[in-house]
Motif scaffolding. Structure first.
Motif, PDB file in Angstrom:
ATOM      1  N   PRO A   1      19.971  -3.039  17.397  1.00 21.04           N
ATOM      2  CA  PRO A   1      19.814  -2.725  15.978  1.00 21.04           C
ATOM      3  C   PRO A   1      19.081  -3.783  15.169  1.00 21.04           C
ATOM      4  O   PRO A   1      18.541  -3.483  14.101  1.00 21.04           O
ATOM      5  CB  PRO A   1      21.257  -2.554  15.486  1.00 21.04           C
ATOM      6  N   ARG A   2      19.034  -5.019  15.653  1.00 27.84           N
ATOM      7  CA  ARG A   2      18.369  -6.067  14.870  1.00 27.84           C
ATOM      8  C   ARG A   2      16.847  -5.944  14.877  1.00 27.84           C
ATOM      9  O   ARG A   2      16.177  -6.578  14.074  1.00 27.84           O
ATOM     10  CB  ARG A   2      18.789  -7.445  15.369  1.00 27.84           C
ATOM     11  N   ILE A   3      16.292  -5.124  15.770  1.00 25.25           N
ATOM     12  CA  ILE A   3      14.835  -4.940  15.770  1.00 25.25           C
ATOM     13  C   ILE A   3      14.454  -3.529  15.334  1.00 25.25           C
ATOM     14  O   ILE A   3      13.394  -3.025  15.673  1.00 25.25           O
ATOM     15  CB  ILE A   3      14.193  -5.326  17.132  1.00 25.25           C
ATOM     16  N   ARG A   4      15.335  -2.917  14.536  1.00 20.00           N
ATOM     17  CA  ARG A   4      15.023  -1.605  13.965  1.00 20.00           C
ATOM     18  C   ARG A   4      14.008  -1.772  12.830  1.00 20.00           C
ATOM     19  O   ARG A   4      13.749  -2.873  12.359  1.00 20.00           O
ATOM     20  CB  ARG A   4      16.291  -0.928  13.451  1.00 20.00           C
ATOM     21  N   GLU A   5      13.466  -0.663  12.383  1.00 22.30           N
ATOM     22  CA  GLU A   5      12.479  -0.670  11.311  1.00 22.30           C
ATOM     23  C   GLU A   5      13.113  -1.072   9.980  1.00 22.30           C
ATOM     24  O   GLU A   5      14.334  -1.003   9.810  1.00 22.30           O
ATOM     25  CB  GLU A   5      11.813   0.715  11.196  1.00 22.30           C
ATOM     26  N   GLN A   6      12.280  -1.481   9.077  1.00 29.32           N
ATOM     27  CA  GLN A   6      12.696  -1.848   7.732  1.00 29.32           C
ATOM     28  C   GLN A   6      13.388  -0.663   7.059  1.00 29.32           C
ATOM     29  O   GLN A   6      12.961   0.481   7.182  1.00 29.32           O
ATOM     30  CB  GLN A   6      11.470  -2.258   6.918  1.00 29.32           C
ATOM     31  N   ASP A   7      14.460  -0.940   6.323  1.00 33.16           N
ATOM     32  CA  ASP A   7      15.145   0.084   5.540  1.00 33.16           C
ATOM     33  C   ASP A   7      14.399   0.205   4.216  1.00 33.16           C
ATOM     34  O   ASP A   7      14.360  -0.727   3.424  1.00 33.16           O
ATOM     35  CB  ASP A   7      16.599  -0.325   5.308  1.00 33.16           C
ATOM     36  N   PHE A   8      13.786   1.357   3.991  1.00 34.00           N
ATOM     37  CA  PHE A   8      12.975   1.573   2.799  1.00 34.00           C
ATOM     38  C   PHE A   8      13.766   2.149   1.625  1.00 34.00           C
ATOM     39  O   PHE A   8      13.187   2.493   0.600  1.00 34.00           O
ATOM     40  CB  PHE A   8      11.790   2.502   3.118  1.00 34.00           C
ATOM     41  N   GLY A   9      15.077   2.264   1.769  1.00 31.83           N
ATOM     42  CA  GLY A   9      15.883   2.816   0.681  1.00 31.83           C
ATOM     43  C   GLY A   9      15.800   4.335   0.656  1.00 31.83           C
ATOM     44  O   GLY A   9      15.428   4.980   1.618  1.00 31.83           O
ATOM     45  N   ASN A  10      16.137   4.908  -0.491  1.00 28.83           N
ATOM     46  CA  ASN A  10      16.168   6.357  -0.638  1.00 28.83           C
ATOM     47  C   ASN A  10      14.946   6.815  -1.432  1.00 28.83           C
ATOM     48  O   ASN A  10      14.867   6.585  -2.638  1.00 28.83           O
ATOM     49  CB  ASN A  10      17.459   6.769  -1.346  1.00 28.83           C
ATOM     50  N   PHE A  11      14.020   7.476  -0.767  1.00 28.03           N
ATOM     51  CA  PHE A  11      12.782   7.924  -1.424  1.00 28.03           C
ATOM     52  C   PHE A  11      12.793   9.424  -1.668  1.00 28.03           C
ATOM     53  O   PHE A  11      11.930  10.147  -1.207  1.00 28.03           O
ATOM     54  CB  PHE A  11      11.572   7.564  -0.571  1.00 28.03           C
ATOM     55  N   GLN A  12      13.767   9.890  -2.400  1.00 32.23           N
ATOM     56  CA  GLN A  12      13.826  11.312  -2.727  1.00 32.23           C
ATOM     57  C   GLN A  12      12.938  11.656  -3.914  1.00 32.23           C
ATOM     58  O   GLN A  12      12.509  12.789  -4.065  1.00 32.23           O
ATOM     59  CB  GLN A  12      15.272  11.724  -3.019  1.00 32.23           C
ATOM     60  N   ASP A  13      12.664  10.669  -4.750  1.00 33.93           N
ATOM     61  CA  ASP A  13      11.873  10.872  -5.957  1.00 33.93           C
ATOM     62  C   ASP A  13      10.431  10.418  -5.711  1.00 33.93           C
ATOM     63  O   ASP A  13      10.176   9.217  -5.579  1.00 33.93           O
ATOM     64  CB  ASP A  13      12.504  10.086  -7.110  1.00 33.93           C
ATOM     65  N   PRO A  14       9.467  11.341  -5.635  1.00 36.01           N
ATOM     66  CA  PRO A  14       8.075  10.965  -5.354  1.00 36.01           C
ATOM     67  C   PRO A  14       7.497   9.965  -6.366  1.00 36.01           C
ATOM     68  O   PRO A  14       6.725   9.080  -5.996  1.00 36.01           O
ATOM     69  CB  PRO A  14       7.316  12.289  -5.408  1.00 36.01           C
ATOM     70  N   GLN A  15       7.869  10.092  -7.630  1.00 35.80           N
ATOM     71  CA  GLN A  15       7.371   9.150  -8.645  1.00 35.80           C
ATOM     72  C   GLN A  15       7.906   7.744  -8.371  1.00 35.80           C
ATOM     73  O   GLN A  15       7.174   6.766  -8.460  1.00 35.80           O
ATOM     74  CB  GLN A  15       7.779   9.608 -10.060  1.00 35.80           C
ATOM     75  N   GLN A  16       9.186   7.644  -8.032  1.00 40.86           N
ATOM     76  CA  GLN A  16       9.765   6.339  -7.713  1.00 40.86           C
ATOM     77  C   GLN A  16       9.094   5.753  -6.471  1.00 40.86           C
ATOM     78  O   GLN A  16       8.840   4.552  -6.407  1.00 40.86           O
ATOM     79  CB  GLN A  16      11.277   6.456  -7.490  1.00 40.86           C
ATOM     80  N   MET A  17       8.784   6.593  -5.502  1.00 43.85           N
ATOM     81  CA  MET A  17       8.119   6.139  -4.291  1.00 43.85           C
ATOM     82  C   MET A  17       6.743   5.546  -4.618  1.00 43.85           C
ATOM     83  O   MET A  17       6.398   4.473  -4.129  1.00 43.85           O
ATOM     84  CB  MET A  17       7.971   7.295  -3.301  1.00 43.85           C
ATOM     85  N   ARG A  18       5.987   6.233  -5.457  1.00 46.19           N
ATOM     86  CA  ARG A  18       4.663   5.718  -5.855  1.00 46.19           C
ATOM     87  C   ARG A  18       4.789   4.378  -6.581  1.00 46.19           C
ATOM     88  O   ARG A  18       4.013   3.455  -6.339  1.00 46.19           O
ATOM     89  CB  ARG A  18       3.935   6.741  -6.728  1.00 46.19           C
ATOM     90  N   GLU A  19       5.770   4.282  -7.466  1.00 51.64           N
ATOM     91  CA  GLU A  19       5.985   3.035  -8.208  1.00 51.64           C
ATOM     92  C   GLU A  19       6.380   1.894  -7.272  1.00 51.64           C
ATOM     93  O   GLU A  19       5.901   0.770  -7.406  1.00 51.64           O
ATOM     94  CB  GLU A  19       7.052   3.237  -9.291  1.00 51.64           C
TER      95      GLU A  19
END
Length: 190
Positions: A2-20
């Motif tokens: 688990p220590r070499i898993r991908e970065q946790d990008f959080g919750n990107f349910q909102d496309p506008q928040q993702m762009r920001e």
């Protein structure tokens, strides 16, 4: 692992928040920008570092043989952060690299010319090109020299036995009775 898993990008349910978030990441850089409810590249770097410490111990104590081939399957950013940690790249160099394409294979080959230890692993020129680092770049040559110095000093290092009753290294027990600090005693002996 688990220590070499991908970065946790959080919750990107909102496309506008993702762009920001992507705009802010471009401003701050992939290494330092932390996604809301997620991780920064620096967080992943720390995880990869703890995994590498485990890998080094397994190599040192013979769990992984010198001739063993290791295969790491991970995501692009984590692979670049692994290479950053392994080769001691600075943040600026990391930011200049790019993720490899999906299902790409990055290869580190043992430099057999560095006998007897053969401890240096060179990133192949194809792998360097894939992530945007010149294969013959100055940093790789400097890193090769640095790793050779480290491996030679480790080969010549004396092991110090720890005596938990005396709380000072047993090889420094004689002649150090005036020292109240085990670290100072070991440093004086070295």
């Amino acid at each position: 692992e688990p220590r070499i898993r991908e970065q946790d990008f959080g919750n990107f349910q909102d496309p506008q928040q993702m762009r920001e978030c992507k705009r802010m990441r471009a401003k701050f850089g992939r290494f330092f920008y932390r996604f809301p409810n997620g991780e920064s590249g620096a967080d992943v770097y720390d995880r990869v570092s703890t995994w590498l410490e485990t890998l080094y111990r397994e190599m040192e104590f013979g769990k992984i043989d010198r001739d063993t081939t290791l295969l790491l399957v991970t995501h692009g950013l984590t692979a670049r952060l692994f290479l950053m940690r392994w080769y001691h790249w600075n943040v600026e160099l990391f930011e200049e690299t790019r993720n490899p394409s999906n299902a790409s294979i990055l290869v580190m080959e043992r430099d057999e010319t560095q006998k007897p230890s053969g401890a240096y692993f060179r990133l192949t020129s194809e792998s360097c090109e894939m992530i945007g680092v010149p294969g013959n770049s100055k940093f790789q040559e400097e890193e090769r020299k640095r790793q050779l110095l480290i491996s030679r000093s480790m080969t010549n290092a004396k092991l110090v036995e720890w005596d938990p009753v005396k709380e000072i290294p047993s090889s420094t027990a004689s002649g150090t009775s005036g020292s109240s600090n085990a670290v100072d005693a070991a440093a004086e002996k070295a």
